[in-house]
Design an enzyme around this catalytic site. Sequence first.
Site, short mmCIF file in Angstrom:
data_model
loop_
_atom_site.label_atom_id
_atom_site.label_comp_id
_atom_site.label_asym_id
_atom_site.label_seq_id
_atom_site.Cartn_x
_atom_site.Cartn_y
_atom_site.Cartn_z
CE LYS A 44 -0.33 -0.38 5.05
NZ LYS A 44 -1.17 -0.86 6.17
CE1 TYR A 101 12.68 31.98 2.17
CE2 TYR A 101 12.52 29.59 2.25
CZ TYR A 101 12.38 30.78 1.56
OH TYR A 101 11.94 30.77 0.27
C1 PLP Z 1 -0.39 -1.82 6.84
C2 PLP Z 1 -0.96 -3.12 7.27
C3 PLP Z 1 -0.14 -4.26 7.42
C4 PLP Z 1 1.36 -4.20 7.33
O1 PLP Z 1 1.85 -3.67 8.54
P1 PLP Z 1 3.43 -3.62 8.84
O2 PLP Z 1 3.50 -3.22 10.26
O3 PLP Z 1 3.99 -2.60 7.92
O4 PLP Z 1 3.96 -4.97 8.57
C5 PLP Z 1 -0.75 -5.46 7.69
N1 PLP Z 1 -2.09 -5.54 7.84
C6 PLP Z 1 -2.91 -4.46 7.72
C7 PLP Z 1 -4.36 -4.61 7.92
C8 PLP Z 1 -2.37 -3.22 7.45
O5 PLP Z 1 -3.17 -2.15 7.37
#
Ligand code: PLP
Length: 375
Positions: free
Chosen positions: A39, A266
């Site tokens: 994601k 800045y």
């Molecule tokens: C983002 C997510 C993961 C992965 O989590 P990590 O801590 O990055 O391994 C797994 N399951 C769900 C539902 C998530 O939203």
Amino acid sequence: MREAVLRPAWAEVDLHAVRHNVRVLSELAQPAEFLAVVKANGYGLGAVPVARAALEAGATRLGVAVVDEGIALREAGIDAPILVLSEPALPEAMAEAVHHRLTPTLYTEAGVEMAAFAVGQRRPMNVELKVDTGMHRVGADADTAVKVARLIQDSPHLHLAGLWTHLAVADEPENPYTALQLERFESARDRLAREGVVPEYVHAANSAGAIAHPGARYDVVRCGIALYGYDPSPALAGLVDLRPALTLRARVSHVQELAAGERLSYGLRYEVKERSLIATVPLGYADGVPRRWFDVGGSVLIGGRRVPIAGTITMDQLVVDCGSTLEVGVGSDVVLLGRQGDQEITADEWAAALGTINYEVLCGIGPRVTRVHIG
Ligand SMILES: *Cc1c(COP(=O)(O)O)cnc(C)c1O
């Protein structure tokens, strides 16, 4: 690549490291399958190349947060099962999920109805049911899970492939809440089994769960942060041989020699202490180098040395004080995150200083930074 040539600043992503991470995590969690969570553009590293590398190294499934991310993977020709980690909220999104053979997560009766409608009379679609066992973000409570599962069973074109939950504190290895969540998960699974609902596979573990909670591994582990080579939390540092896959780098774009007493950037908040070479680096807060990184004493690597950021970080550029002895010129290699020589600046170092987590550092790298994939 074009931008990387025209603007010498880029994020280098080592796909060998990604493959290595998939292999060590798979070995640890086996016989569980490996679902690579890609994601948010693969936590900023590039969803498509990371997904391909993960699948080459043995991952069997992919996970995305939203339908659009799944479509992008399909359009790149990726054929593996793709789990959408939340229930698509709009009918249009559900229709697209069907069209692109994504696996939606469901946890409301309305969601099941939407999915059944979207599938229509077409071939069966896999769906997964998410139970909320205490994270309280999304998911069905135990009673709702039974209703949702029955509704799925009664929909001729929906197939309940997976049952899963998400852990809230798996990155705190001593926290007893994880065991409580797993107990609730198993009791939900048992209750569904008594109702005649037996999914093909169940899962609960994110990276921290996969690494620190053997009892959470079940049939599939859903790894994000560890896939990219970063520890889910400082408490889990070093438990697995992970290789960070990202190096944020640039080349010096301008150098000036300034006298003691000159002030920079800045607000003129940095004063040169002795005659120094001041180098400009073409990355700024629009690229994910937080403006506060100067205030908390941030530095970069040049010539194998740590060089302090010298003044307010601007949107597109920052300046560093190379002192009087470092050899630096236009084109010198700068590392903001990663290794140079025997020095390293980690995403965890940024996170600790900035009061956040390495996840946010990675996701924060802006879209203007070209991702260059190696291997
Ligand atoms: C983002 C997510 C993961 C992965 O989590 P990590 O801590 O990055 O391994 C797994 N399951 C769900 C539902 C998530 O939203």
